[in-house]
Motif scaffolding. Structure first.
Motif, PDB file in Angstrom:
ATOM      1  N   VAL A  29      23.401  22.812 -35.803  1.00 46.35           N
ATOM      2  CA  VAL A  29      22.939  23.709 -34.742  1.00 46.35           C
ATOM      3  C   VAL A  29      21.705  23.073 -34.101  1.00 46.35           C
ATOM      4  N   ASN A  40      18.925  32.320 -30.995  1.00 46.19           N
ATOM      5  CA  ASN A  40      19.466  33.381 -31.861  1.00 46.19           C
ATOM      6  C   ASN A  40      18.460  33.800 -32.936  1.00 46.19           C
ATOM      7  N   THR A  97      24.736  26.014 -41.717  1.00 44.88           N
ATOM      8  CA  THR A  97      25.209  24.726 -41.198  1.00 44.88           C
ATOM      9  C   THR A  97      24.039  24.006 -40.562  1.00 44.88           C
ATOM     10  N   TRP A 105      36.242  22.966 -40.149  1.00 46.02           N
ATOM     11  CA  TRP A 105      36.901  23.862 -41.099  1.00 46.02           C
ATOM     12  C   TRP A 105      37.343  25.156 -40.413  1.00 46.02           C
ATOM     13  N   ALA A 132      24.951  36.814 -32.499  1.00 45.11           N
ATOM     14  CA  ALA A 132      25.369  35.407 -32.656  1.00 45.11           C
ATOM     15  C   ALA A 132      26.725  35.295 -33.341  1.00 45.11           C
ATOM     16  N   THR A 180      23.590  20.958 -24.039  1.00 47.00           N
ATOM     17  CA  THR A 180      22.206  20.492 -24.217  1.00 47.00           C
ATOM     18  C   THR A 180      22.087  19.341 -25.213  1.00 47.00           C
ATOM     19  N   TRP A 200      32.463  28.898 -32.388  1.00 47.60           N
ATOM     20  CA  TRP A 200      32.965  28.501 -33.702  1.00 47.60           C
ATOM     21  C   TRP A 200      34.194  29.318 -34.136  1.00 47.60           C
ATOM     22  N   GLY A 226      27.767  25.149 -30.041  1.00 46.05           N
ATOM     23  CA  GLY A 226      28.858  26.112 -30.119  1.00 46.05           C
ATOM     24  C   GLY A 226      29.082  26.638 -31.524  1.00 46.05           C
ATOM     25  N   ARG A 227      28.010  26.733 -32.317  1.00 42.87           N
ATOM     26  CA  ARG A 227      28.166  27.245 -33.694  1.00 42.87           C
ATOM     27  C   ARG A 227      27.996  28.756 -33.747  1.00 42.87           C
ATOM     28  N   TYR A 237      29.646  32.331 -33.293  1.00 42.76           N
ATOM     29  CA  TYR A 237      31.058  32.612 -33.578  1.00 42.76           C
ATOM     30  C   TYR A 237      31.824  33.236 -32.421  1.00 42.76           C
ATOM     31  N   PHE A 287      16.199  27.871 -19.566  1.00 44.93           N
ATOM     32  CA  PHE A 287      16.514  26.767 -20.475  1.00 44.93           C
ATOM     33  C   PHE A 287      15.295  26.408 -21.309  1.00 44.93           C
ATOM     34  N   LEU A 336      24.445  29.111 -18.216  1.00 46.41           N
ATOM     35  CA  LEU A 336      24.064  29.345 -19.620  1.00 46.41           C
ATOM     36  C   LEU A 336      24.005  28.016 -20.358  1.00 46.41           C
ATOM     37  N   SER A 365      28.634  34.691 -27.360  1.00 49.41           N
ATOM     38  CA  SER A 365      27.257  34.639 -26.857  1.00 49.41           C
ATOM     39  C   SER A 365      26.923  33.260 -26.302  1.00 49.41           C
TER      40      SER A 365
HETATM   41  C1  LIG Z   1      29.009  27.704 -40.885  1.00 51.38           C
HETATM   42  C2  LIG Z   1      27.977  28.490 -40.136  1.00 51.38           C
HETATM   43  C3  LIG Z   1      26.959  29.098 -40.835  1.00 51.38           C
HETATM   44  C4  LIG Z   1      25.987  29.832 -40.151  1.00 51.38           C
HETATM   45  N1  LIG Z   1      24.986  30.404 -40.872  1.00 51.38           N
HETATM   46  C5  LIG Z   1      24.045  31.122 -40.237  1.00 51.38           C
HETATM   47  C6  LIG Z   1      22.964  31.696 -40.962  1.00 51.38           C
HETATM   48  O1  LIG Z   1      22.875  31.570 -42.190  1.00 51.38           O
HETATM   49  N2  LIG Z   1      22.014  32.371 -40.256  1.00 51.38           N
HETATM   50  C7  LIG Z   1      22.067  32.485 -38.903  1.00 51.38           C
HETATM   51  O2  LIG Z   1      21.175  33.107 -38.328  1.00 51.38           O
HETATM   52  N3  LIG Z   1      23.080  31.955 -38.200  1.00 51.38           N
HETATM   53  C8  LIG Z   1      24.051  31.267 -38.834  1.00 51.38           C
HETATM   54  N4  LIG Z   1      25.065  30.699 -38.112  1.00 51.38           N
HETATM   55  C9  LIG Z   1      25.072  30.856 -36.648  1.00 51.38           C
HETATM   56  C10 LIG Z   1      24.305  29.720 -35.947  1.00 51.38           C
HETATM   57  O3  LIG Z   1      23.193  29.331 -36.692  1.00 51.38           O
HETATM   58  C11 LIG Z   1      23.798  30.230 -34.607  1.00 51.38           C
HETATM   59  O4  LIG Z   1      24.838  30.769 -33.851  1.00 51.38           O
HETATM   60  C12 LIG Z   1      23.078  29.131 -33.804  1.00 51.38           C
HETATM   61  O5  LIG Z   1      22.358  29.745 -32.777  1.00 51.38           O
HETATM   62  C13 LIG Z   1      24.047  28.114 -33.223  1.00 51.38           C
HETATM   63  O6  LIG Z   1      23.324  27.094 -32.562  1.00 51.38           O
HETATM   64  P1  LIG Z   1      24.020  26.135 -31.511  1.00 51.38           P
HETATM   65  O7  LIG Z   1      23.114  24.989 -31.258  1.00 51.38           O
HETATM   66  O8  LIG Z   1      25.400  25.822 -31.935  1.00 51.38           O
HETATM   67  O9  LIG Z   1      24.010  27.041 -30.213  1.00 51.38           O
HETATM   68  P2  LIG Z   1      25.216  27.718 -29.415  1.00 51.38           P
HETATM   69  O10 LIG Z   1      26.059  28.467 -30.372  1.00 51.38           O
HETATM   70  O11 LIG Z   1      25.859  26.712 -28.543  1.00 51.38           O
HETATM   71  O12 LIG Z   1      24.400  28.732 -28.521  1.00 51.38           O
HETATM   72  C14 LIG Z   1      23.759  29.827 -29.128  1.00 51.38           C
HETATM   73  C15 LIG Z   1      22.833  30.482 -28.119  1.00 51.38           C
HETATM   74  O13 LIG Z   1      21.751  29.599 -27.870  1.00 51.38           O
HETATM   75  C16 LIG Z   1      21.587  29.428 -26.475  1.00 51.38           C
HETATM   76  N5  LIG Z   1      21.001  28.097 -26.291  1.00 51.38           N
HETATM   77  C17 LIG Z   1      21.395  26.948 -26.850  1.00 51.38           C
HETATM   78  N6  LIG Z   1      20.578  25.942 -26.430  1.00 51.38           N
HETATM   79  C18 LIG Z   1      19.672  26.487 -25.595  1.00 51.38           C
HETATM   80  C19 LIG Z   1      18.599  25.968 -24.816  1.00 51.38           C
HETATM   81  N7  LIG Z   1      18.266  24.677 -24.830  1.00 51.38           N
HETATM   82  N8  LIG Z   1      17.907  26.830 -24.043  1.00 51.38           N
HETATM   83  C20 LIG Z   1      18.199  28.148 -24.017  1.00 51.38           C
HETATM   84  N9  LIG Z   1      19.212  28.697 -24.739  1.00 51.38           N
HETATM   85  C21 LIG Z   1      19.939  27.877 -25.512  1.00 51.38           C
HETATM   86  C22 LIG Z   1      22.980  29.590 -25.897  1.00 51.38           C
HETATM   87  O14 LIG Z   1      22.940  29.952 -24.535  1.00 51.38           O
HETATM   88  C23 LIG Z   1      23.511  30.726 -26.769  1.00 51.38           C
HETATM   89  O15 LIG Z   1      23.077  31.966 -26.289  1.00 51.38           O
HETATM   90  C24 LIG Z   1      26.051  29.958 -38.743  1.00 51.38           C
HETATM   91  C25 LIG Z   1      27.083  29.338 -38.033  1.00 51.38           C
HETATM   92  C26 LIG Z   1      28.043  28.602 -38.727  1.00 51.38           C
HETATM   93  C27 LIG Z   1      29.153  27.953 -37.951  1.00 51.38           C
END
Ligand SMILES: Cc1cc2nc3c(=O)[nH]c(=O)nc-3n(C[C@H](O)[C@H](O)[C@H](O)COP(=O)(O)OP(=O)(O)OC[C@H]3O[C@@H](n4cnc5c(N)ncnc54)[C@H](O)[C@@H]3O)c2cc1C
Length: 456
Positions: free
Chosen positions: A115, A123, A112, A310, A407, A68, A17, A51-52, A54, A176, A46, A57
């Motif tokens: 996710v 995370n 958001t 954004w 994260a 996924t 992100w 990809g949320r 930042y 996974f 991985l 990781s």
């Molecule tokens: C606007 C915004 C607000 C946010 N607010 C918060 C908040 O309030 N609190 C908070 O804790 N976080 C917050 N975050 C961060 C976000 O919630 C985390 O980073 C979350 O893990 C992202 O999920 P994702 O699906 O995008 O995973 P990704 O960012 O793509 O991956 C995150 C991790 O999960 C692993 N992963 C994903 N899928 C699997 C799977 N199926 N098996 C094994 N591992 C997997 C990846 O390898 C990676 O290590 C925020 C992010 C944004 C952009």
């Protein structure tokens, strides 16, 4: 963006992100029902959710990333218990669309809804109700973990408990997650009864939190990180509870966001003066000390989701989020010290959040949340100036016994990570030998003990 490597494998950039760092990886989709994961593609592997995260990781520079989002099926829902079973690529937006009209809500949610369930588990995310509900992992009944030795393991507190604890908050490094069972919470209305209180400085924030957090299921504070002196850390405290509804018409699901940032803004667009102007307007938009309103869950939990992409606001160089948690004992002094340093630097954006975590233990071996005060801020990537600021903030966090959130991280020192998470060696032994990430290699590279895939 697509490039070719020497091995002629197609490499693509999938961003996190913050869009920093930017890494290319071989992207291999996977259907968990019919295929084995692409373990044999060479290099480490991985999972990539939405990809949320930042920083780095969710990246795997020069190795394999497995998106996924195709794992998007709901597998079952028990309306007596709220137990929802789904594939790990289902996202929170899709869960809300299914659950809200039926009178159910997420047990906890980040800022958001874009996710995935897998990302939320990996995370061990937290939300505005951390003081009441703990982290997301507390509401995971079981998950299925696919390991590179061919095993598919059902993990829960009773079955494979060590892998269960390592996978919650395990940064995708234990294998996974193919599917999981998450317990939702009942609601009768999609609205939130919201109370907003202005506070004039950091001390007042701590006082309000101490007296008011117990009255609200959800609490969070926006803070003006460029204010100074007697107004250092002024802001708005928001406390919310689910409203009481009377029928199906009160369970209205959210609408899709319509706005989209179509291009990267020039770096200069977001500077000390534009942020100061925004902060002054935002702070003074609430004229009275306290305001009460009934609002839909969408603007309360997800104000940023209103504008797709954004993150392009910060321009091509990308941005960082810096999130710490500091134990209560030194929380007040350390928060003041960090805000003083940030305010003096003139950096940071209007996205600055303060919250007290509660004392409900996080279930994950490597989970970030713990009792104390958490501060999260966005910073445009201004190179060495931003890194110098982070070095000073790191020193305050270390001194106060705090830690940083992986994260949100794309730059913490390996030595700091290993001190913040001394359990990392126990964790490394539970990692899948074929899994690694850019983050993991960065924070363990200068150590003599490594996770088995850390070198790849
Ligand atoms: C606007 C915004 C607000 C946010 N607010 C918060 C908040 O309030 N609190 C908070 O804790 N976080 C917050 N975050 C961060 C976000 O919630 C985390 O980073 C979350 O893990 C992202 O999920 P994702 O699906 O995008 O995973 P990704 O960012 O793509 O991956 C995150 C991790 O999960 C692993 N992963 C994903 N899928 C699997 C799977 N199926 N098996 C094994 N591992 C997997 C990846 O390898 C990676 O290590 C925020 C992010 C944004 C952009």
């Amino acid at each position: 963006m697509t490039t070719e490597t020497a091995t002629n494998k197609q490499m693509r950039v999938l961003d996190s992100w913050g869009r920093f760092p930017r890494h290319s990886a071989q992207v291999c989709p996977w259907n968990w029902e019919t295929d084995a994961p692409p373990w044999g593609e060479g290099g480490s592997v991985l999972a990539y959710g939405q990809g949320r995260s930042y920083g780095d990781s969710c990246l795997n520079d020069g190795n394999v990333l497995v998106p996924t989002r195709r794992l998007d099926h709901f597998l079952g829902f028990d309306s007596a218990t709220g137990d929802l079973t789904c594939e790990a690529g289902v996202n929170l937006d899709e869960i809300l669309r299914l659950a809200v009209p039926r009178g159910w809500f997420l047990p906890t949610t980040p800022g958001t809804k874009f996710v995935t369930v897998g990302g939320a588990i990996a995370n061990d995310i937290h939300g505005k109700n951390h003081h009441r509900a703990g982290t997301f992992g507390r509401h995971v009944k079981w998950l299925e973990l696919v390991r590179s030795d061919g095993r598919r393991l059902l993990c829960s507190e009773k079955q494979e408990p060590a892998l269960f604890r390592a996978t919650i908050g395990g940064l995708g490094l234990t294998g996974f997650i193919s599917r999981a069972c998450v317990t939702l919470r009942p609601i009768t209305s999609a609205d939130i009864d919201l109370v907003s209180r202005r506070f004039e400085n950091v001390d007042e924030f701590f006082d309000i939190s101490a007296t008011s957090d117990k009255d609200f299921e959800y609490t969070v504070s926006w803070v003006d990180c460029l204010s100074k002196g007697a107004h250092l850390g002024r802001g708005i405290y928001m406390g919310g509870n689910h409203a009481q509804g009377t029928g199906a018409e009160d369970l209205r699901v959210h609408q899709n966001p319509k706005a989209k940032l179509p291009f990267d803004l020039p770096e200069a667009a977001l500077n000390e003066w534009t942020v100061k102007a925004f902060n002054a307007l935002y702070f003074h938009k609430q004229l009275q000390k306290e305001k009460r309103a009934k609002v839909h869950y969408e603007p309360f939990f997800y104000p940023l989701d209103a504008i797709h992409d954004w993150n392009r606001l910060y321009g091509r160089r990308g941005f960082f989020q810096y999130q710490s948690v500091i134990p209560l004992r030194d929380g007040r002094a350390a928060t003041k010290a960090m805000l003083e340093r940030i305010s003096k630097s003139g950096q940071a954006s209007f996205l600055a959040v303060l919250k007290m975590f509660g004392d409900i233990p996080s279930p994950g071996l490597m989970s970030f949340p713990r009792p104390g005060v958490t501060l999260a801020l966005d910073f445009a990537n201004n190179g060495a100036t931003t890194q110098a600021l982070f070095a000073d903030l790191d020193a305050i966090v270390r001194e106060a016994g705090g830690i940083l959130y992986p994260a949100k991280d794309g730059r913490m020192r390996g030595e700091d990570f290993r001190n913040f998470y001394p359990q990392w060696k126990t964790f490394a032994a539970l990692m899948d030998p074929r899994c690694s990430s850019s983050f993991w290699r960065r924070v363990t590279a200068d150590s003599t003990t490594r996770g088995s895939a850390a070198n790849r």
